[in-house]
Design an enzyme around this catalytic site. Sequence first.
Site, PDB file in Angstrom:
ATOM      1  N   ALA A  92       0.817  -1.222   0.000  1.00 30.63           N
ATOM      2  CA  ALA A  92       0.000   0.000   0.000  1.00 30.63           C
ATOM      3  C   ALA A  92       0.851   1.272   0.000  1.00 30.63           C
ATOM      4  O   ALA A  92       0.584   2.221   0.732  1.00 30.63           O
ATOM      5  CB  ALA A  92      -0.984   0.006   1.177  1.00 30.63           C
ATOM      6  N   HIS A 143       2.300 -11.462   1.576  1.00 34.91           N
ATOM      7  CA  HIS A 143       2.347 -10.012   1.391  1.00 34.91           C
ATOM      8  C   HIS A 143       3.659  -9.525   0.785  1.00 34.91           C
ATOM      9  O   HIS A 143       3.687  -8.485   0.122  1.00 34.91           O
ATOM     10  CB  HIS A 143       2.122  -9.295   2.737  1.00 34.91           C
ATOM     11  CG  HIS A 143       0.690  -9.125   3.101  1.00 34.91           C
ATOM     12  ND1 HIS A 143      -0.059 -10.137   3.621  1.00 34.91           N
ATOM     13  CD2 HIS A 143      -0.129  -8.052   2.999  1.00 34.91           C
ATOM     14  CE1 HIS A 143      -1.293  -9.690   3.844  1.00 34.91           C
ATOM     15  NE2 HIS A 143      -1.357  -8.432   3.466  1.00 34.91           N
ATOM     16  N   ASP A 150      -0.596  -8.151  11.116  1.00 37.82           N
ATOM     17  CA  ASP A 150      -1.719  -7.532  10.387  1.00 37.82           C
ATOM     18  C   ASP A 150      -2.875  -8.532  10.307  1.00 37.82           C
ATOM     19  O   ASP A 150      -3.600  -8.601   9.314  1.00 37.82           O
ATOM     20  CB  ASP A 150      -1.293  -7.063   8.999  1.00 37.82           C
ATOM     21  CG  ASP A 150      -2.278  -6.066   8.379  1.00 37.82           C
ATOM     22  OD1 ASP A 150      -3.087  -5.471   9.129  1.00 37.82           O
ATOM     23  OD2 ASP A 150      -2.257  -5.890   7.145  1.00 37.82           O
TER      24      ASP A 150
END
Length: 409
Positions: free
Chosen positions: A236, A272, A294
């Site tokens: 992100a 990820h 997370d």
Amino acid sequence: MRGGQGAARALVLQFTNCRILRGGALLREDLWVRGGRILDPEKLFFEERRVADEQRDCGGCILAPGFIDVQINGGFGVDFSQATEDVGSGVALVARRILSHGVTSFCPTLVTSPPEVYHKVLPQIPVKSGGPHGAGVLGVHLEGPFISREKRGAHPEAHLRSFEASAFQDLLATYGSLDNVRIVTLAPELDRSHEVIQALTALGICVSLGHSVADLGAAEEAVRSGATFITHLFNAMLPFHHRDPGIVGLLTSDQLPPGRHIFYGMIADGMHTNPAALRIAYRAHPQGLVLVTDAVPALGLGNGRHTLGQQEVEVDGLTAYVAGTKTLSGSITPMDVCVRHFLQATGCSVEAALEAASLHPAQLLGLEKHKGTLDFGADADFVVLDDSLHVRATYISGELVWQAEETRQ
């Protein structure tokens, strides 16, 4: 019993036949505990003329500081971003269940939500010491809503916000009280973000950069304003580019204030972040790496549809997506698995892998005198691990709070 004569009268525990992580090395020493703290045995012997009241043989295991998870959105069906009437019971359930994964302290994390959710949820998650009931709560991590639309990831676009004319007052109006807040993730390219960073930092709140399209210059300015953390590095944010490496460039920037140390979160779940990217980050700035899970409410539940705040999440195998998309939506990997994957992916030392889940998050939060360490005087929060780094037992304040079935006598 934390000090004074009461602590002196408390039972002295001696953990033997173990290797303890201290000062970046695994030492073949005993660990001494009294009154919930790590004890210096020399003072016990020579000043008090005392020996241990009880010895516990650790069977050659590793004793490491308890893991600290600064980004966990829920788990086991509990969603911290859901405004229920009894948020506390959900937090307590997660706190209890993560003990088996070696986590002794955590920051419950809320994703982008409407103001009424923050106003209802935040007062229900106070800072709380750990114990037999579960891991300690160090304060809430607010991830959003002051983030980039372009890099919002799994955050709902309808509830994203920017800073208006009154900047910090806008933030207060959105969140309500900041009494229980420890970390705020925001995008530093938003107008007025730097005065917000300064205001949050002045309150002792850690500011993290994430869900952002910031270039390196904006990221460096944010650090000069007080930001100290990067939320899930690589995810992100703008990808690394050789002419402008973006937020990733902070790992090797020479434009940070003297003595300023930047930390960065990594989700080492094998999904990820490619192992090569993990290695690049670790080798560039090993002292700043903080392992985070997370984890989403689907942690521990398996395939199917679950929630994450205002969104629906679909779990397929080892991956969680925003339902109907291929957008990753947090992780379903617990901390001990992240530690083992990080060790395997980077080829780092066992000591480095363990410190990334303990010492580094403690340093990030300014707690390294009490948490994330087995130095004398620190809280006796520690995890007992076998050579493959599987959790055998978890202790908080010197008290056994979880034990693997096969190690129970």
